[in-house]
Design a protein around this motif. Sequence first.
Motif, PDB file in Angstrom:
ATOM      1  N   GLU A  16      -4.043  13.863 -16.934  1.00 36.60           N
ATOM      2  CA  GLU A  16      -5.266  13.067 -17.090  1.00 36.60           C
ATOM      3  C   GLU A  16      -5.353  12.430 -18.477  1.00 36.60           C
ATOM      4  N   THR A  20      -9.114   9.848 -16.205  1.00 38.00           N
ATOM      5  CA  THR A  20      -8.438   8.994 -15.234  1.00 38.00           C
ATOM      6  C   THR A  20      -7.015   9.494 -15.043  1.00 38.00           C
ATOM      7  N   LYS A  65      -5.104   5.606  -8.331  1.00 38.37           N
ATOM      8  CA  LYS A  65      -5.797   6.186  -9.473  1.00 38.37           C
ATOM      9  C   LYS A  65      -7.115   6.821  -9.037  1.00 38.37           C
ATOM     10  N   HIS A  67     -10.771   7.959 -10.958  1.00 36.09           N
ATOM     11  CA  HIS A  67     -11.604   7.925 -12.159  1.00 36.09           C
ATOM     12  C   HIS A  67     -12.726   8.938 -11.967  1.00 36.09           C
TER      13      HIS A  67
END
Length: 577
Positions: A16, A20, A65, A67
Amino acid sequence: MDMTYMTMRAYLYPREQQQTVSFKQHELEQVWFCTSKNVKRLLKKYQESGLFVYEPGRGRGNASKLHFGDSFHEEVTTYVNTLIQKDQMEQVIKLLQLNIPKQWVTELSGEIQTLFGFHNNQKKGDVLRSIVARELTTLDPLYTSVTLESYLIHQLSDTLVLYDQIADKIKPHLAHHWVVSDDYAEWTFYLRKGVKFHHQVELTGLDVVHTFTRFQFSNSPLSWLVNDIVAVEAISDYTVRFMLAKPNPFFLRYLTTYSLGILPRDIPFDEYKWIGTGPFQLKERTDRKLSLAAFNDYFLDRPLLDEVEFWKIPEGSLPAATFQIEGRETSAEVHEYEEIEVGFRMLAFNFHRPTAVQDPSFRQAIYHLVDVEKMFKELGRDKPIAASSYFHWISEKQEKQSGVIKQLLEQSAYRGEAIQLYSLDYEKAIDEAKWIVREGRKYGIQFVHNTMSIEAMYDDHLEQQVDLILFGEVASNDYQLSFLESFNNKALMFRRLFDAEHLAWIDRQLEEFKWAESSATRIDIIKAIEAYIRSNQLLLYLFHPIKRRTFHPMIKSVHFEAYGQINLRKLWIPVEE
Protein backbone atom coordinates in the motif's frame (compact mmCIF):
# COMPACT_ATOMS: atom_id res chain seq x y z
CA MET A 1 -16.19 -5.26 7.44
CA ASP A 2 -15.64 -8.97 7.91
CA MET A 3 -12.84 -11.54 8.04
CA THR A 4 -12.87 -12.01 4.26
CA TYR A 5 -12.24 -8.29 3.79
CA MET A 6 -9.54 -8.22 6.51
CA THR A 7 -7.77 -11.18 4.88
CA MET A 8 -7.53 -9.24 1.62
CA ARG A 9 -6.42 -6.05 3.37
CA ALA A 10 -3.67 -7.86 5.28
CA TYR A 11 -2.44 -9.50 2.07
CA LEU A 12 -2.30 -6.20 0.12
CA TYR A 13 -1.06 -3.98 2.98
CA PRO A 14 2.73 -4.43 2.46
CA ARG A 15 2.45 -2.77 -0.98
CA GLU A 16 0.00 0.00 0.00
CA GLN A 17 0.98 3.62 -0.64
CA GLN A 18 -1.18 6.36 0.86
CA GLN A 19 -4.07 3.89 1.28
CA THR A 20 -3.97 2.93 -2.39
CA VAL A 21 -2.86 -0.43 -3.74
CA SER A 22 -2.57 -2.11 -7.14
CA PHE A 23 -3.43 -5.76 -7.65
CA LYS A 24 -4.48 -8.30 -10.24
CA GLN A 25 -7.72 -10.17 -9.94
CA HIS A 26 -6.14 -13.63 -9.94
CA GLU A 27 -4.37 -12.72 -6.67
CA LEU A 28 -7.68 -12.30 -4.87
CA GLU A 29 -8.94 -15.56 -6.35
CA GLN A 30 -6.07 -17.25 -4.48
CA VAL A 31 -6.45 -15.19 -1.30
CA TRP A 32 -10.18 -15.81 -1.09
CA PHE A 33 -10.14 -19.31 -2.64
CA CYS A 34 -12.97 -18.41 -5.00
CA THR A 35 -13.80 -17.88 -8.66
CA SER A 36 -13.33 -14.71 -10.71
CA LYS A 37 -17.08 -14.16 -10.59
CA ASN A 38 -17.13 -14.24 -6.78
CA VAL A 39 -14.14 -11.89 -6.57
CA LYS A 40 -16.08 -9.31 -8.58
CA ARG A 41 -19.14 -9.84 -6.40
CA LEU A 42 -17.15 -9.30 -3.19
CA LEU A 43 -15.39 -6.20 -4.53
CA LYS A 44 -18.76 -4.71 -5.44
CA LYS A 45 -20.15 -5.54 -1.99
CA TYR A 46 -17.25 -3.90 -0.13
CA GLN A 47 -17.27 -0.85 -2.40
CA GLU A 48 -20.99 -0.35 -1.82
CA SER A 49 -20.39 -0.52 1.95
CA GLY A 50 -17.93 2.38 1.62
CA LEU A 51 -14.72 0.52 2.50
CA PHE A 52 -12.92 1.52 -0.70
CA VAL A 53 -13.26 2.82 -4.23
CA TYR A 54 -12.57 0.13 -6.84
CA GLU A 55 -10.79 1.16 -10.03
CA PRO A 56 -10.78 -1.78 -12.51
CA GLY A 57 -7.72 -2.29 -14.70
CA ARG A 58 -8.20 -1.14 -18.26
CA GLY A 59 -7.32 -3.74 -20.84
CA ARG A 60 -6.31 -7.38 -20.50
CA GLY A 61 -3.67 -8.04 -17.86
CA ASN A 62 -3.53 -4.51 -16.44
CA ALA A 63 -3.61 -4.02 -12.69
CA SER A 64 -6.69 -2.77 -10.86
CA LYS A 65 -6.57 -0.39 -7.90
CA LEU A 66 -8.28 0.01 -4.54
CA HIS A 67 -8.48 3.37 -2.78
CA PHE A 68 -9.25 2.71 0.88
CA GLY A 69 -11.29 5.14 2.97
CA ASP A 70 -9.52 4.41 6.26
CA SER A 71 -6.03 3.25 7.14
CA PHE A 72 -5.54 -0.45 7.77
CA HIS A 73 -4.43 0.39 11.32
CA GLU A 74 -7.75 2.13 12.02
CA GLU A 75 -9.73 -0.74 10.51
CA VAL A 76 -7.90 -3.35 12.59
CA THR A 77 -8.59 -1.38 15.77
CA THR A 78 -12.27 -0.92 14.92
CA TYR A 79 -12.76 -4.55 13.90
CA VAL A 80 -11.04 -5.98 16.98
CA ASN A 81 -13.16 -3.84 19.30
CA THR A 82 -16.32 -4.91 17.47
CA LEU A 83 -15.40 -8.58 17.81
CA ILE A 84 -14.61 -8.15 21.52
CA GLN A 85 -17.97 -6.47 22.17
CA LYS A 86 -19.69 -9.43 20.49
CA ASP A 87 -17.45 -11.94 22.34
CA GLN A 88 -16.46 -13.47 18.99
CA MET A 89 -13.32 -15.19 20.22
CA GLU A 90 -12.91 -17.42 17.15
CA GLN A 91 -12.81 -14.39 14.84
CA VAL A 92 -10.26 -12.58 17.03
CA ILE A 93 -7.98 -15.61 16.85
CA LYS A 94 -8.32 -15.75 13.07
CA LEU A 95 -7.45 -12.07 12.82
CA LEU A 96 -4.29 -12.57 14.89
CA GLN A 97 -3.13 -15.19 12.40
CA LEU A 98 -3.08 -12.61 9.60
CA ASN A 99 -0.02 -10.65 8.52
CA ILE A 100 -0.72 -7.65 10.76
CA PRO A 101 2.11 -5.47 12.15
CA LYS A 102 3.03 -6.76 15.59
CA GLN A 103 2.99 -3.27 17.09
CA TRP A 104 -0.72 -2.89 16.30
CA VAL A 105 -1.54 -6.15 18.06
CA THR A 106 0.51 -5.04 21.07
CA GLU A 107 -1.49 -1.79 21.23
CA LEU A 108 -4.71 -3.82 21.33
CA SER A 109 -3.45 -6.44 23.77
CA GLY A 110 -5.30 -4.90 26.72
CA GLU A 111 -8.61 -5.11 24.90
CA ILE A 112 -7.91 -8.63 23.62
CA GLN A 113 -6.99 -9.83 27.09
CA THR A 114 -10.50 -9.03 28.33
CA LEU A 115 -11.58 -12.12 26.40
CA PHE A 116 -9.39 -14.25 28.66
CA GLY A 117 -9.60 -15.10 32.34
CA PHE A 118 -12.90 -15.97 34.04
CA HIS A 119 -16.22 -15.59 32.24
CA ASN A 120 -19.73 -16.48 33.31
CA ASN A 121 -22.78 -17.00 31.14
CA GLN A 122 -26.03 -18.89 31.43
CA LYS A 123 -25.14 -21.47 28.81
CA LYS A 124 -21.64 -22.43 29.91
CA GLY A 125 -21.47 -21.44 33.56
CA ASP A 126 -18.04 -20.52 34.98
CA VAL A 127 -15.48 -20.58 32.17
CA LEU A 128 -11.72 -20.02 32.32
CA ARG A 129 -10.12 -18.97 29.04
CA SER A 130 -6.38 -19.46 28.79
CA ILE A 131 -3.72 -19.03 26.12
CA VAL A 132 -1.30 -21.43 24.43
CA ALA A 133 1.34 -20.09 22.05
CA ARG A 134 1.76 -23.12 19.78
CA GLU A 135 0.03 -26.02 18.12
CA LEU A 136 -0.49 -29.05 20.32
CA THR A 137 1.64 -32.04 19.38
CA THR A 138 -0.20 -35.20 20.41
CA LEU A 139 -2.55 -36.10 23.24
CA ASP A 140 -1.94 -39.82 22.79
CA PRO A 141 -0.45 -41.01 26.11
CA LEU A 142 1.80 -43.41 24.22
CA TYR A 143 3.76 -40.58 22.65
CA THR A 144 3.30 -37.46 24.77
CA SER A 145 6.62 -36.18 26.09
CA VAL A 146 5.79 -32.45 26.27
CA THR A 147 4.70 -30.75 29.49
CA LEU A 148 1.51 -28.98 28.30
CA GLU A 149 0.18 -32.11 26.61
CA SER A 150 0.99 -34.22 29.70
CA TYR A 151 -0.84 -31.66 31.84
CA LEU A 152 -3.93 -31.90 29.60
CA ILE A 153 -3.87 -35.70 29.78
CA HIS A 154 -3.82 -35.32 33.55
CA GLN A 155 -7.12 -33.40 33.34
CA LEU A 156 -8.72 -36.09 31.17
CA SER A 157 -7.61 -39.29 32.89
CA ASP A 158 -6.64 -40.89 36.18
CA THR A 159 -3.84 -43.21 37.22
CA LEU A 160 -4.07 -46.16 39.60
CA VAL A 161 -2.18 -44.27 42.30
CA LEU A 162 -0.93 -40.72 42.94
CA TYR A 163 2.29 -39.27 44.30
CA ASP A 164 1.86 -37.03 47.36
CA GLN A 165 4.69 -34.52 47.08
CA ILE A 166 4.31 -33.08 50.59
CA ALA A 167 4.31 -36.47 52.33
CA ASP A 168 6.71 -37.99 49.76
CA LYS A 169 4.62 -41.13 49.47
CA ILE A 170 2.13 -42.87 47.18
CA LYS A 171 -1.58 -42.56 47.94
CA PRO A 172 -4.64 -44.41 46.57
CA HIS A 173 -6.54 -43.13 43.54
CA LEU A 174 -8.33 -45.45 41.07
CA ALA A 175 -6.87 -48.24 43.19
CA HIS A 176 -7.92 -47.95 46.82
CA HIS A 177 -5.42 -50.55 48.05
CA TRP A 178 -2.46 -52.63 46.83
CA VAL A 179 -0.08 -55.32 48.04
CA VAL A 180 3.40 -56.24 46.83
CA SER A 181 5.38 -59.45 47.17
CA ASP A 182 8.51 -59.53 49.30
CA ASP A 183 10.73 -59.52 46.20
CA TYR A 184 8.91 -56.53 44.54
CA ALA A 185 8.13 -58.63 41.46
CA GLU A 186 4.36 -59.09 41.94
CA TRP A 187 1.98 -56.19 42.51
CA THR A 188 -1.78 -56.52 43.12
CA PHE A 189 -4.20 -53.58 42.98
CA TYR A 190 -7.79 -53.35 44.21
CA LEU A 191 -9.92 -50.91 42.21
CA ARG A 192 -12.64 -48.55 43.40
CA LYS A 193 -16.16 -49.53 42.40
CA GLY A 194 -18.49 -47.25 40.48
CA VAL A 195 -15.82 -45.19 38.68
CA LYS A 196 -17.27 -43.97 35.37
CA PHE A 197 -15.56 -43.15 32.09
CA HIS A 198 -16.76 -40.06 30.24
CA HIS A 199 -19.00 -42.24 28.06
CA GLN A 200 -20.68 -43.58 31.23
CA VAL A 201 -19.17 -47.10 31.15
CA GLU A 202 -17.87 -48.35 34.51
CA LEU A 203 -14.14 -48.94 34.90
CA THR A 204 -13.01 -52.52 35.61
CA GLY A 205 -9.78 -54.45 35.74
CA LEU A 206 -10.06 -55.27 32.03
CA ASP A 207 -9.63 -51.57 31.24
CA VAL A 208 -6.40 -51.56 33.24
CA VAL A 209 -5.19 -54.62 31.32
CA HIS A 210 -6.13 -52.92 28.04
CA THR A 211 -4.23 -49.73 28.91
CA PHE A 212 -0.98 -51.48 29.78
CA THR A 213 -1.23 -53.96 26.90
CA ARG A 214 -1.63 -51.02 24.52
CA PHE A 215 1.64 -49.66 25.85
CA GLN A 216 3.46 -52.98 25.61
CA PHE A 217 2.55 -53.47 21.95
CA SER A 218 3.59 -50.00 20.80
CA ASN A 219 6.79 -48.22 19.87
CA SER A 220 6.26 -45.66 22.59
CA PRO A 221 9.22 -43.55 23.79
CA LEU A 222 7.74 -44.18 27.25
CA SER A 223 8.04 -47.96 26.92
CA TRP A 224 10.56 -47.96 29.79
CA LEU A 225 7.56 -47.67 32.13
CA VAL A 226 6.22 -51.08 31.09
CA ASN A 227 9.33 -52.94 29.92
CA ASP A 228 9.57 -54.97 33.14
CA ILE A 229 5.95 -56.19 32.92
CA VAL A 230 5.71 -59.79 31.71
CA ALA A 231 2.02 -60.18 32.55
CA VAL A 232 -0.92 -58.07 33.65
CA GLU A 233 -4.20 -59.81 34.42
CA ALA A 234 -7.63 -58.99 35.78
CA ILE A 235 -8.17 -61.51 38.57
CA SER A 236 -11.70 -60.10 39.01
CA ASP A 237 -13.63 -57.04 37.93
CA TYR A 238 -11.89 -54.98 40.57
CA THR A 239 -8.55 -56.75 41.09
CA VAL A 240 -5.50 -56.48 38.81
CA ARG A 241 -2.14 -58.22 39.15
CA PHE A 242 1.19 -57.21 37.56
CA MET A 243 4.04 -59.70 37.20
CA LEU A 244 7.49 -58.20 36.59
CA ALA A 245 10.46 -59.82 34.87
CA LYS A 246 12.70 -58.58 37.67
CA PRO A 247 12.12 -56.97 41.05
CA ASN A 248 11.55 -53.21 40.99
CA PRO A 249 10.73 -51.44 44.27
CA PHE A 250 10.25 -48.18 42.32
CA PHE A 251 7.50 -49.65 40.10
CA LEU A 252 4.74 -48.08 42.20
CA ARG A 253 6.14 -44.61 41.40
CA TYR A 254 6.03 -45.48 37.67
CA LEU A 255 2.27 -45.94 37.92
CA THR A 256 1.77 -42.30 38.91
CA THR A 257 2.93 -41.15 35.45
CA TYR A 258 0.12 -39.28 33.71
CA SER A 259 0.61 -41.22 30.49
CA LEU A 260 -0.48 -44.35 32.38
CA GLY A 261 -3.97 -42.94 32.91
CA ILE A 262 -6.51 -45.73 32.40
CA LEU A 263 -8.36 -45.86 29.05
CA PRO A 264 -11.61 -47.74 28.24
CA ARG A 265 -11.25 -51.06 26.44
CA ASP A 266 -14.58 -50.88 24.57
CA ILE A 267 -13.70 -48.08 22.12
CA PRO A 268 -10.55 -47.39 20.05
CA PHE A 269 -8.46 -44.50 21.31
CA ASP A 270 -9.03 -41.22 19.45
CA GLU A 271 -7.17 -38.15 20.71
CA TYR A 272 -9.87 -35.91 19.21
CA LYS A 273 -12.57 -37.81 21.15
CA TRP A 274 -10.63 -38.41 24.34
CA ILE A 275 -12.37 -40.74 26.78
CA GLY A 276 -11.00 -41.19 30.29
CA THR A 277 -12.20 -40.99 33.89
CA GLY A 278 -10.67 -37.57 34.62
CA PRO A 279 -12.31 -34.54 36.26
CA PHE A 280 -12.65 -32.87 32.84
CA GLN A 281 -13.84 -34.33 29.55
CA LEU A 282 -12.89 -33.20 26.07
CA LYS A 283 -15.64 -30.99 24.68
CA GLU A 284 -14.00 -29.62 21.53
CA ARG A 285 -10.63 -29.67 19.81
CA THR A 286 -9.80 -27.64 16.70
CA ASP A 287 -6.65 -26.05 15.31
CA ARG A 288 -7.36 -22.91 17.34
CA LYS A 289 -9.13 -24.14 20.45
CA LEU A 290 -9.25 -26.97 22.96
CA SER A 291 -12.20 -26.98 25.35
CA LEU A 292 -12.61 -29.07 28.52
CA ALA A 293 -15.90 -29.44 30.38
CA ALA A 294 -16.27 -30.55 34.00
CA PHE A 295 -17.22 -34.23 34.31
CA ASN A 296 -20.29 -34.24 36.54
CA ASP A 297 -19.92 -37.94 37.39
CA TYR A 298 -16.28 -37.70 38.48
CA PHE A 299 -15.60 -40.19 41.27
CA LEU A 300 -13.98 -37.54 43.49
CA ASP A 301 -14.93 -33.87 43.95
CA ARG A 302 -16.28 -32.30 40.76
CA PRO A 303 -14.20 -29.32 39.54
CA LEU A 304 -15.63 -25.95 40.59
CA LEU A 305 -15.10 -24.57 37.08
CA ASP A 306 -17.63 -25.62 34.45
CA GLU A 307 -15.40 -25.25 31.43
CA VAL A 308 -11.78 -24.45 30.51
CA GLU A 309 -10.82 -23.16 27.07
CA PHE A 310 -7.28 -23.10 25.69
CA TRP A 311 -6.90 -20.76 22.72
CA LYS A 312 -3.90 -20.71 20.39
CA ILE A 313 -2.55 -17.16 20.22
CA PRO A 314 0.64 -16.37 18.26
CA GLU A 315 3.66 -15.90 20.52
CA GLY A 316 4.22 -12.27 21.42
CA SER A 317 0.65 -11.19 20.63
CA LEU A 318 -0.26 -10.74 24.28
CA PRO A 319 1.76 -9.95 27.42
CA ALA A 320 2.33 -12.41 30.25
CA ALA A 321 -0.72 -14.29 31.48
CA THR A 322 -3.05 -12.19 33.63
CA PHE A 323 -6.21 -13.83 34.91
CA GLN A 324 -9.03 -11.32 35.36
CA ILE A 325 -12.80 -11.72 35.78
CA GLU A 326 -15.38 -10.78 33.19
CA GLY A 327 -17.69 -8.00 34.37
CA ARG A 328 -15.43 -7.01 37.28
CA GLU A 329 -13.07 -4.06 37.15
CA THR A 330 -9.51 -4.95 36.29
CA SER A 331 -7.91 -4.95 39.70
CA ALA A 332 -4.86 -2.80 40.30
CA GLU A 333 -4.03 -4.91 43.35
CA VAL A 334 -3.51 -8.20 41.56
CA HIS A 335 -2.08 -11.24 43.27
CA GLU A 336 1.28 -12.03 41.74
CA TYR A 337 2.68 -15.54 41.72
CA GLU A 338 6.34 -16.07 40.96
CA GLU A 339 8.11 -19.39 41.12
CA ILE A 340 11.34 -20.89 39.94
CA GLU A 341 10.53 -23.71 37.55
CA VAL A 342 11.66 -27.15 38.69
CA GLY A 343 13.76 -27.97 35.67
CA PHE A 344 16.42 -26.25 33.60
CA ARG A 345 17.47 -25.04 30.17
CA MET A 346 20.47 -26.73 28.63
CA LEU A 347 22.84 -26.77 25.69
CA ALA A 348 23.23 -30.46 24.80
CA PHE A 349 25.97 -32.01 22.67
CA ASN A 350 25.28 -34.72 20.10
CA PHE A 351 27.80 -37.57 20.41
CA HIS A 352 26.46 -39.42 17.36
CA ARG A 353 27.95 -37.16 14.67
CA PRO A 354 31.70 -37.16 13.83
CA THR A 355 32.25 -33.47 14.57
CA ALA A 356 34.39 -31.35 16.88
CA VAL A 357 31.73 -31.92 19.55
CA GLN A 358 33.44 -35.25 20.21
CA ASP A 359 36.55 -33.36 21.40
CA PRO A 360 36.59 -32.61 25.16
CA SER A 361 38.63 -29.43 24.61
CA PHE A 362 36.01 -28.10 22.18
CA ARG A 363 33.18 -28.83 24.66
CA GLN A 364 35.18 -27.13 27.41
CA ALA A 365 35.62 -24.09 25.19
CA ILE A 366 31.85 -23.93 24.60
CA TYR A 367 31.31 -24.21 28.36
CA HIS A 368 33.33 -21.03 28.95
CA LEU A 369 31.86 -19.33 25.87
CA VAL A 370 28.23 -19.65 27.03
CA ASP A 371 28.24 -17.31 30.01
CA VAL A 372 24.56 -17.14 30.97
CA GLU A 373 24.89 -14.00 33.10
CA LYS A 374 26.58 -12.18 30.21
CA MET A 375 23.93 -13.52 27.79
CA PHE A 376 21.01 -12.29 29.91
CA LYS A 377 22.60 -8.88 30.46
CA GLU A 378 23.20 -8.34 26.74
CA LEU A 379 19.69 -9.57 25.90
CA GLY A 380 18.21 -7.06 28.34
CA ARG A 381 16.83 -9.65 30.75
CA ASP A 382 16.81 -9.83 34.53
CA LYS A 383 19.70 -11.64 36.15
CA PRO A 384 19.28 -15.41 35.64
CA ILE A 385 19.26 -18.21 38.16
CA ALA A 386 22.25 -20.05 36.78
CA ALA A 387 21.99 -23.86 36.74
CA SER A 388 24.44 -26.61 37.47
CA SER A 389 21.73 -29.19 38.24
CA TYR A 390 18.22 -30.24 37.25
CA PHE A 391 17.04 -28.73 40.56
CA HIS A 392 17.52 -25.08 41.49
CA TRP A 393 18.04 -25.87 45.18
CA ILE A 394 21.07 -27.99 44.25
CA SER A 395 22.53 -25.65 41.61
CA GLU A 396 25.70 -23.70 42.35
CA LYS A 397 27.38 -20.86 40.47
CA GLN A 398 29.66 -22.07 37.68
CA GLU A 399 32.86 -20.16 36.97
CA LYS A 400 33.40 -18.98 33.39
CA GLN A 401 36.82 -17.91 32.09
CA SER A 402 36.71 -16.30 28.67
CA GLY A 403 40.52 -16.07 28.69
CA VAL A 404 40.95 -19.83 28.14
CA ILE A 405 38.55 -20.19 25.18
CA LYS A 406 41.11 -19.45 22.45
CA GLN A 407 43.67 -21.88 23.91
CA LEU A 408 41.07 -24.67 24.28
CA LEU A 409 39.97 -24.22 20.66
CA GLU A 410 43.59 -24.44 19.50
CA GLN A 411 43.98 -27.68 21.46
CA SER A 412 40.78 -29.11 19.98
CA ALA A 413 40.05 -30.73 16.63
CA TYR A 414 37.94 -27.75 15.53
CA ARG A 415 39.17 -26.18 12.27
CA GLY A 416 36.53 -23.62 11.40
CA GLU A 417 33.89 -25.99 10.01
CA ALA A 418 30.15 -25.29 10.39
CA ILE A 419 28.61 -26.43 13.67
CA GLN A 420 24.85 -27.01 13.51
CA LEU A 421 23.14 -25.30 16.45
CA TYR A 422 19.41 -26.00 16.91
CA SER A 423 16.80 -24.28 19.04
CA LEU A 424 13.03 -24.31 19.35
CA ASP A 425 11.23 -21.70 17.28
CA TYR A 426 10.23 -19.61 20.32
CA GLU A 427 11.31 -15.99 20.51
CA LYS A 428 13.43 -16.35 23.65
CA ALA A 429 15.12 -19.54 22.46
CA ILE A 430 15.92 -17.90 19.12
CA ASP A 431 17.42 -14.89 20.90
CA GLU A 432 19.61 -17.18 23.01
CA ALA A 433 20.80 -19.12 19.97
CA LYS A 434 21.59 -15.94 18.05
CA TRP A 435 23.60 -14.70 21.03
CA ILE A 436 25.65 -17.92 21.00
CA VAL A 437 26.22 -17.51 17.25
CA ARG A 438 27.51 -13.94 17.77
CA GLU A 439 29.66 -14.93 20.71
CA GLY A 440 31.13 -17.88 18.80
CA ARG A 441 32.01 -15.67 15.86
CA LYS A 442 34.35 -13.67 18.12
CA TYR A 443 36.47 -16.81 18.51
CA GLY A 444 36.19 -18.09 14.95
CA ILE A 445 33.47 -20.66 15.67
CA GLN A 446 31.02 -20.97 12.79
CA PHE A 447 27.69 -21.82 14.36
CA VAL A 448 24.81 -22.27 11.92
CA HIS A 449 21.51 -21.61 13.68
CA ASN A 450 18.50 -23.77 12.80
CA THR A 451 15.04 -23.53 14.36
CA MET A 452 12.68 -26.42 14.96
CA SER A 453 9.12 -26.82 16.20
CA ILE A 454 8.34 -28.74 19.37
CA GLU A 455 6.89 -31.49 17.15
CA ALA A 456 10.38 -32.06 15.71
CA MET A 457 11.51 -33.66 18.95
CA TYR A 458 9.59 -36.74 17.76
CA ASP A 459 11.59 -36.78 14.50
CA ASP A 460 13.75 -39.91 14.27
CA HIS A 461 16.28 -38.06 12.09
CA LEU A 462 17.06 -35.30 14.56
CA GLU A 463 20.25 -36.98 15.76
CA GLN A 464 21.58 -36.98 12.19
CA GLN A 465 21.29 -33.18 11.89
CA VAL A 466 22.09 -31.64 15.29
CA ASP A 467 25.54 -30.85 16.73
CA LEU A 468 24.28 -28.78 19.65
CA ILE A 469 20.72 -28.10 20.75
CA LEU A 470 19.17 -25.62 23.17
CA PHE A 471 16.43 -27.41 25.03
CA GLY A 472 14.75 -27.73 28.41
CA GLU A 473 13.52 -30.22 30.97
CA VAL A 474 10.61 -29.59 33.35
CA ALA A 475 9.66 -31.83 36.27
CA SER A 476 6.25 -33.16 37.22
CA ASN A 477 5.33 -32.97 40.91
CA ASP A 478 7.43 -36.12 41.47
CA TYR A 479 10.89 -34.65 40.98
CA GLN A 480 12.82 -37.88 41.41
CA LEU A 481 10.63 -39.80 38.96
CA SER A 482 11.08 -36.93 36.48
CA PHE A 483 14.86 -37.22 36.83
CA LEU A 484 14.63 -40.94 36.16
CA GLU A 485 12.38 -40.36 33.14
CA SER A 486 14.72 -37.80 31.61
CA PHE A 487 17.28 -40.58 31.06
CA ASN A 488 14.81 -43.30 30.05
CA ASN A 489 12.31 -41.52 27.80
CA LYS A 490 13.50 -42.23 24.25
CA ALA A 491 12.05 -38.94 22.95
CA LEU A 492 14.15 -36.79 25.28
CA MET A 493 17.63 -35.50 24.55
CA PHE A 494 19.70 -37.44 27.10
CA ARG A 495 18.87 -40.89 25.74
CA ARG A 496 19.12 -39.66 22.13
CA LEU A 497 22.34 -37.62 22.20
CA PHE A 498 24.61 -39.26 24.80
CA ASP A 499 26.89 -42.07 23.59
CA ALA A 500 26.59 -45.70 24.71
CA GLU A 501 29.54 -45.59 27.13
CA HIS A 502 28.24 -42.62 29.09
CA LEU A 503 24.68 -43.94 29.13
CA ALA A 504 25.86 -47.32 30.42
CA TRP A 505 27.54 -45.63 33.41
CA ILE A 506 24.45 -43.53 34.11
CA ASP A 507 22.14 -46.55 33.78
CA ARG A 508 24.11 -48.41 36.43
CA GLN A 509 23.60 -45.52 38.84
CA LEU A 510 19.90 -45.36 38.03
CA GLU A 511 19.51 -49.05 38.85
CA GLU A 512 20.86 -48.28 42.33
CA PHE A 513 18.52 -45.28 42.39
CA LYS A 514 15.47 -47.60 42.07
CA TRP A 515 16.62 -49.69 45.01
CA ALA A 516 17.53 -46.80 47.30
CA GLU A 517 15.68 -47.03 50.60
CA SER A 518 15.46 -43.29 51.20
CA SER A 519 14.93 -40.06 49.31
CA ALA A 520 18.24 -38.76 50.65
CA THR A 521 20.11 -41.68 49.09
CA ARG A 522 18.42 -41.05 45.74
CA ILE A 523 19.44 -37.38 45.94
CA ASP A 524 23.05 -38.44 46.50
CA ILE A 525 22.83 -40.57 43.35
CA ILE A 526 21.34 -37.65 41.41
CA LYS A 527 24.26 -35.47 42.51
CA ALA A 528 26.77 -38.13 41.45
CA ILE A 529 25.19 -38.46 37.99
CA GLU A 530 25.13 -34.70 37.51
CA ALA A 531 28.77 -34.40 38.60
CA TYR A 532 29.61 -37.04 35.97
CA ILE A 533 27.69 -35.07 33.31
CA ARG A 534 29.53 -31.86 34.21
CA SER A 535 32.98 -33.43 34.36
CA ASN A 536 32.51 -34.98 30.93
CA GLN A 537 30.70 -31.93 29.51
CA LEU A 538 27.88 -34.13 28.17
CA LEU A 539 25.65 -31.06 28.29
CA LEU A 540 25.83 -27.56 29.68
CA TYR A 541 23.43 -26.57 32.45
CA LEU A 542 22.32 -23.00 31.64
CA PHE A 543 19.58 -21.56 33.85
CA HIS A 544 16.35 -22.20 35.74
CA PRO A 545 13.36 -20.31 34.23
CA ILE A 546 11.09 -18.18 36.41
CA LYS A 547 7.32 -18.23 35.88
CA ARG A 548 5.31 -15.12 36.70
CA ARG A 549 1.51 -14.91 36.66
CA THR A 550 -1.01 -12.42 38.04
CA PHE A 551 -4.55 -13.13 39.21
CA HIS A 552 -7.53 -10.98 40.08
CA PRO A 553 -7.75 -11.04 43.93
CA MET A 554 -11.27 -12.54 43.81
CA ILE A 555 -9.98 -15.70 42.11
CA LYS A 556 -9.79 -18.27 44.88
CA SER A 557 -7.74 -21.41 45.57
CA VAL A 558 -4.87 -20.70 43.19
CA HIS A 559 -2.60 -23.72 43.49
CA PHE A 560 0.09 -25.04 41.18
CA GLU A 561 0.77 -28.66 40.37
CA ALA A 562 2.87 -30.66 37.90
CA TYR A 563 5.00 -28.72 35.39
CA GLY A 564 4.20 -25.47 37.21
CA GLN A 565 0.65 -25.43 35.79
CA ILE A 566 -2.48 -24.23 37.58
CA ASN A 567 -4.55 -26.83 39.41
CA LEU A 568 -7.82 -26.48 37.46
CA ARG A 569 -9.73 -28.72 39.84
CA LYS A 570 -9.72 -26.18 42.68
CA LEU A 571 -10.03 -22.72 41.06
CA TRP A 572 -13.25 -20.79 41.75
CA ILE A 573 -14.69 -17.29 42.09
CA PRO A 574 -17.36 -16.21 44.59
CA VAL A 575 -20.73 -15.14 43.24
CA GLU A 576 -21.17 -11.38 43.35
CA GLU A 577 -24.19 -10.47 45.48
